[in-house]
Motif scaffolding. Structure first.
Motif, PDB file in Angstrom:
ATOM      1  N   ALA A 599       0.968  -0.977  -0.176  1.00  0.00           N
ATOM      2  CA  ALA A 599       0.238   0.367  -0.221  1.00  0.00           C
ATOM      3  C   ALA A 599       0.768   0.861  -0.010  1.00  0.00           C
ATOM      4  N   GLU A 600       2.312   1.250   0.542  1.00  0.00           N
ATOM      5  CA  GLU A 600       3.445   1.778   0.268  1.00  0.00           C
ATOM      6  C   GLU A 600       2.323   3.122   1.212  1.00  0.00           C
ATOM      7  N   VAL A 601       1.811   2.772   2.768  1.00  0.00           N
ATOM      8  CA  VAL A 601       1.643   3.804   3.073  1.00  0.00           C
ATOM      9  C   VAL A 601       2.016   4.726   3.530  1.00  0.00           C
ATOM     10  N   ARG A 602       3.716   5.005   4.415  1.00  0.00           N
ATOM     11  CA  ARG A 602       4.447   5.823   4.749  1.00  0.00           C
ATOM     12  C   ARG A 602       4.380   7.094   3.281  1.00  0.00           C
ATOM     13  N   LYS A 603       4.372   6.242   1.955  1.00  0.00           N
ATOM     14  CA  LYS A 603       5.497   7.286   1.095  1.00  0.00           C
ATOM     15  C   LYS A 603       4.066   8.497   0.587  1.00  0.00           C
ATOM     16  N   LYS A 604       2.835   7.280   0.473  1.00  0.00           N
ATOM     17  CA  LYS A 604       1.981   8.229  -0.248  1.00  0.00           C
ATOM     18  C   LYS A 604       1.031   8.872   0.203  1.00  0.00           C
ATOM     19  N   THR A 605       1.346   9.095   1.954  1.00  0.00           N
ATOM     20  CA  THR A 605       0.252   9.626   3.115  1.00  0.00           C
ATOM     21  C   THR A 605       0.980  11.039   3.825  1.00  0.00           C
ATOM     22  N   GLY A 606       2.039  10.425   4.476  1.00  0.00           N
ATOM     23  CA  GLY A 606       2.825  10.244   5.012  1.00  0.00           C
ATOM     24  C   GLY A 606       2.734  10.031   7.200  1.00  0.00           C
ATOM     25  N   VAL A 607       2.037   9.498   7.071  1.00  0.00           N
ATOM     26  CA  VAL A 607       1.499   8.441   8.290  1.00  0.00           C
ATOM     27  C   VAL A 607       2.746   7.570   8.520  1.00  0.00           C
ATOM     28  N   SER A 608       2.767   6.732   9.444  1.00  0.00           N
ATOM     29  CA  SER A 608       2.912   5.983  10.270  1.00  0.00           C
ATOM     30  C   SER A 608       2.638   5.112  10.768  1.00  0.00           C
ATOM     31  N   VAL A 609       2.970   3.606  10.253  1.00  0.00           N
ATOM     32  CA  VAL A 609       1.068   2.032  11.010  1.00  0.00           C
ATOM     33  C   VAL A 609       2.355   2.324  12.348  1.00  0.00           C
ATOM     34  N   VAL A 610       1.181   2.790  13.350  1.00  0.00           N
ATOM     35  CA  VAL A 610       2.825   1.834  14.646  1.00  0.00           C
ATOM     36  C   VAL A 610       2.009   1.105  15.202  1.00  0.00           C
ATOM     37  N   GLY A 611       0.649   0.302  14.945  1.00  0.00           N
ATOM     38  CA  GLY A 611      -0.092  -0.984  15.821  1.00  0.00           C
ATOM     39  C   GLY A 611      -1.075  -1.300  14.928  1.00  0.00           C
ATOM     40  N   VAL A 612      -1.998  -2.393  14.900  1.00  0.00           N
ATOM     41  CA  VAL A 612      -2.473  -3.211  14.371  1.00  0.00           C
ATOM     42  C   VAL A 612      -3.481  -4.177  15.535  1.00  0.00           C
ATOM     43  N   LEU A 613      -4.766  -3.434  16.123  1.00  0.00           N
ATOM     44  CA  LEU A 613      -5.502  -4.494  16.611  1.00  0.00           C
ATOM     45  C   LEU A 613      -6.309  -5.328  16.003  1.00  0.00           C
ATOM     46  N   ARG A 614      -5.775  -6.719  16.359  1.00  0.00           N
ATOM     47  CA  ARG A 614      -7.141  -7.606  15.168  1.00  0.00           C
ATOM     48  C   ARG A 614      -7.513  -9.118  16.706  1.00  0.00           C
ATOM     49  N   ASP A 615      -8.630  -8.902  16.550  1.00  0.00           N
ATOM     50  CA  ASP A 615      -9.094 -10.024  17.265  1.00  0.00           C
ATOM     51  C   ASP A 615      -8.650 -10.086  19.199  1.00  0.00           C
ATOM     52  N   ASP A 616      -8.617  -8.633  19.203  1.00  0.00           N
ATOM     53  CA  ASP A 616      -7.734  -7.991  20.846  1.00  0.00           C
ATOM     54  C   ASP A 616      -6.413  -8.527  20.702  1.00  0.00           C
ATOM     55  N   GLN A 617      -5.992  -8.950  19.994  1.00  0.00           N
ATOM     56  CA  GLN A 617      -4.625  -8.666  20.012  1.00  0.00           C
ATOM     57  C   GLN A 617      -4.175  -7.870  19.270  1.00  0.00           C
ATOM     58  N   LEU A 618      -2.914  -6.991  20.509  1.00  0.00           N
ATOM     59  CA  LEU A 618      -2.311  -5.867  19.899  1.00  0.00           C
ATOM     60  C   LEU A 618      -0.698  -6.389  18.612  1.00  0.00           C
ATOM     61  N   GLU A 619      -1.186  -6.069  17.613  1.00  0.00           N
ATOM     62  CA  GLU A 619       0.137  -5.952  16.533  1.00  0.00           C
ATOM     63  C   GLU A 619       1.223  -4.555  16.662  1.00  0.00           C
ATOM     64  N   PRO A 620       2.289  -4.724  17.695  1.00  0.00           N
ATOM     65  CA  PRO A 620       2.778  -3.395  17.616  1.00  0.00           C
ATOM     66  C   PRO A 620       3.452  -3.433  16.631  1.00  0.00           C
ATOM     67  N   ASN A 621       4.025  -1.914  16.252  1.00  0.00           N
ATOM     68  CA  ASN A 621       5.620  -1.569  14.608  1.00  0.00           C
ATOM     69  C   ASN A 621       5.490  -3.214  13.623  1.00  0.00           C
ATOM     70  N   PRO A 622       4.288  -3.609  13.214  1.00  0.00           N
ATOM     71  CA  PRO A 622       3.823  -4.119  12.030  1.00  0.00           C
ATOM     72  C   PRO A 622       5.064  -3.905  10.918  1.00  0.00           C
ATOM     73  N   GLY A 623       5.361  -4.903  10.467  1.00  0.00           N
ATOM     74  CA  GLY A 623       6.628  -5.000   9.531  1.00  0.00           C
ATOM     75  C   GLY A 623       5.663  -4.301   8.112  1.00  0.00           C
ATOM     76  N   PRO A 624       7.024  -4.397   6.739  1.00  0.00           N
ATOM     77  CA  PRO A 624       6.348  -4.272   5.850  1.00  0.00           C
ATOM     78  C   PRO A 624       5.617  -5.265   5.017  1.00  0.00           C
ATOM     79  N   HIS A 625       5.500  -6.589   5.797  1.00  0.00           N
ATOM     80  CA  HIS A 625       4.879  -7.732   4.762  1.00  0.00           C
ATOM     81  C   HIS A 625       3.409  -8.384   5.484  1.00  0.00           C
ATOM     82  N   PHE A 626       3.047  -7.033   7.052  1.00  0.00           N
ATOM     83  CA  PHE A 626       1.935  -7.590   7.587  1.00  0.00           C
ATOM     84  C   PHE A 626       0.714  -7.158   6.464  1.00  0.00           C
ATOM     85  N   ARG A 627      -0.018  -7.981   6.568  1.00  0.00           N
ATOM     86  CA  ARG A 627      -1.305  -7.743   5.297  1.00  0.00           C
ATOM     87  C   ARG A 627      -2.615  -7.640   6.530  1.00  0.00           C
TER      88      ARG A 627
END
Length: 661
Positions: A599-627
């Motif tokens: 998705a090239e999130v940072r390149k296209k928008t300037g924001v950083s993804v610092v975490g994802v909450l999925r099924d009440d489980q937190l994934e901190p600082n997900p890498g570029p391969h996180f889907r």
């Protein structure tokens, strides 16, 4: 209007006398006693007409005070002082009777009158010392427990005194009556702690289910005064019965609510008690017998102080306790009035001795708050003259404390802070008065100091001079001021975090250079706003933005003149510009089933993804391969412009469809 007029006059006069004492920085009970002197039958002018009726109402004040005390104290709280109470108090009474006998013989009285005098001065004032302990913030300390334990046994000792003293010429009859009284007391205690412990909580539980606040209050009053009256009918002390009722009710789930409801009523009737004490003082008799009364006051006060201090020391209570007990229990108590009336009615004492005892008792009661307040000063002198002694403390490290946190107040908030610091292995000490909270902290392994944090010697025991931070969880502004002032005197560089109970106190805390303030009502209001907006399905990011804006407006509007809060406001503003924001991935989002790299999130928008909450489980600082998947909550961080670009690129708003006519 009769007694109604008398009560109105008393309340009004006590109010203005209380204001005067407040301005003079003296205890309010002195104002109440002064009101009684002004309106008493011996001063002329505006006078109470139904003095005896006021005295009867004052007995309700004594009962309510003891009932409220029982609600605050569990029988477990008195276990540490059981030996000095059960053995030391009879010893104290015997020694004080011997003191009074010696004073009486010195004054030329015969041996029977001297024994009566010794018995009259052997009792201390439960009402006065409890009110004094409350006002000075010492209630709950080990020294207060010693005093209360001894006062309870003294109240019980009134019963045998009432039986034995009038019957000194017929000892056999007195022993029979005394045996009957002892049996009644044992039966009452067994009944209260066996049957009452089950019946009273059951009764309060059913009344609470009715949902009526008024009925709940009436039930509390009925229990306290009703059981007290029952003990009176069987020949025991009314106040003693009320105290035991409070102790039994304290073991139920409704003890705390009962105490908070009964306090206003207790204070009003307490006012009547202290006013009735003032009415007993005859200024003319005091002037005409000033020399004799002064001698009695000095001898009784010094003698009783020495006896109480010596007994405390004999039972191995050290530190400040002998000083506090000696300066607290030196006065002549209210039950001495009852004994004196019995002596007068039986012809055992004459009117002059009756008035001497009455005047001595009133003067020593008046002196109690002033003398007891010198405990800290005298203890400080004692430490200078003799060995250095720490206050009662628990779980202190052998090497002492340094750069630690001092928590003034071990209530719910204080213990939560202590628990967190304990988990982080940060050094701290809790200062607390309440025995139950002390036991909680002790069992958790926390370092604890018995005492009132507004006293400098208690802060010294908590090593405030070496502390890095003071946390004041106590809501009262007077106590908070005293704590912070003393702490800053001992440690000028200490940081302070305080609890704010009223927005009007912002200026006071600002002058004290408090590092940070916490206003519980504001935080509770903000949390309720969050819950309301969540229920209305407002986006989480908007809820966060609104609540932070409200907090910023609240604080900056009140303290914007101070540099500290201007800086705080700028921090809040920066947090809003670069704050973390949560975004939900929906089925129509272009992020669905794509990785962060794709998705090239940072390149296209300037924001950083610092975490994802999925099924009440937190994934901190997900890498570029996180889907990303459907219903993921994605935490992004960046400026307002970057976050807006993220929303526009990956969550575009669909154009609305025109309505079909």
């Amino acid at each position: 209007m009769g007694i109604a007029t008398d009560i109105i006059l008393l309340v009004l006069t006590a109010f203005f006398c209380g204001l005067l004492m407040q301005r003079l920085r003296q205890p309010l009970i002195l104002g109440y006693i002064l009101a009684g002197v002004i309106l008493g039958p011996h001063t002329g002018g505006l006078t109470i007409t139904e003095v005896h009726d006021i005295e009867l109402l004052a007995e309700i004040g004594v009962g309510l005070l003891l009932f409220a005390l029982g609600l605050e104290f569990s029988h477990k709280d008195l276990k540490p002082v059981k030996w000095i109470a059960l053995i030391g108090t009879p010893l104290q009474i015997g020694l004080t009777i011997a003191l009074g006998f010696g004073i009486g013989r010195m004054m030329g009285w015969d041996w029977k009158v001297s024994i009566w005098f010794g018995s009259l001065i052997s009792l201390s004032s439960t009402m006065v010392i409890l009110k004094t302990l409350m006002n000075q913030g010492w209630l709950g300390t080990l020294s207060s427990k010693v005093m209360i334990g001894m006062l309870i046994v003294q109240d019980l000792a009134v019963v045998p005194m009432l039986i034995i003293l009038p019957l000194m010429n017929d000892p056999a009859t007195g022993l029979v009556a005394l045996g009957h009284a002892a049996i009644k007391a044992v039966l009452f205690l067994v009944g209260m702690f066996v049957l009452g412990a089950k019946l009273l909580p059951w009764l309060m539980r059913h009344i609470a289910k009715l949902g009526s606040r008024e009925l709940f209050l009436l039930a509390i009053i009925a229990i306290g005064l009703g059981i007290g009256y029952g003990t009176y009918l069987v020949g025991l002390s009314f106040a003693f019965g009320a105290f035991i009722a409070g102790m039994v009710l304290n073991e139920s789930d409704y003890g705390h609510q009962a105490l908070s409801d009964i306090i206003p009523l207790r204070d009003v009737f307490g006012l009547l008690f202290f006013a009735s004490v003032g009415m007993l003082l005859d200024p003319q008799f005091l002037v005409h017998n000033f020399g004799v009364i002064l001698l009695l006051v000095v001898l009784v006060s010094l003698g009783k102080s020495f006896i109480f201090s010596a007994i405390s020391w004999l039972f191995r209570y050290g530190n400040v306790i002998p000083v506090a007990v000696g300066l607290g229990l030196f006065q002549v108590g209210e039950f001495s009035f009852v004994l004196a009336r019995i002596g007068l009615s039986t012809g055992s004492i004459d009117h002059k001795l009756y008035n001497l005892v009455l005047t001595t008792a009133v003067l020593t009661m008046v002196m109690t708050p002033l003398v007891s307040a010198q405990t800290a000063r005298l203890y400080t002198l004692k430490k200078r003259w003799f060995q250095k002694e720490p206050l009662e403390s628990i779980n202190f490290p052998d090497k002492g404390l340094h750069r630690h946190v001092v928590i003034a107040g071990g209530g719910r908030v204080g213990l939560q802070i202590a628990t967190t610091l304990h988990r982080l292995a940060m050094p701290f000490v809790v200062i607390e008065l309440d025995q139950r909270r002390i036991e909680q902290a002790k069992n958790a392994g926390h370092a604890v100091v018995y005492g009132d944090a507004s006293h400098e010697i208690v802060l010294e025991a908590a090593s405030v001079a070496n502390a890095a931070l003071l946390v004041v969880t106590i809501p009262g502004i007077v106590e908070s001021q005293a704590i912070i002032t003393h702490a800053q005197r001992l440690n000028s560089g200490i940081e302070v975090v305080a609890r704010l109970s009223d927005p009007d106190f912002f200026t006071i805390f600002s002058e004290l250079n408090v590092t940070d303030l916490v206003y519980p009502e504001l935080e509770a209001g903000l949390e309720m706003i969050r819950q309301v907006l969540l229920a209305l399905h407002v986006p989480v990011t908007e809820i966060q933005r609104q609540t932070e804006a409200l907090r910023q407006e609240y604080f900056t509007s009140r303290v914007s003149q101070t540099k500290r809060y201007q800086t705080l406001s700028q921090f809040r503003s920066a947090e809003q510009r670069f704050d973390l924001e949560w975004v939900a991935v929906a089925s129509d989002s272009s992020l669905l089933d794509r990785s962060i790299g794709e998705a090239e999130v940072r390149k296209k928008t300037g924001v950083s993804v610092v975490g994802v909450l999925r099924d009440d489980q937190l994934e901190p600082n997900p890498g570029p391969h996180f889907r990303f998947q459907n219903k993921d909550l994605v935490a992004i961080i960046g400026s307002n412009e970057a976050r807006a670009a993220f929303q526009a690129y990956f969550f575009p708003v669909k154009p609305s469809q025109p309505e079909v006519q």
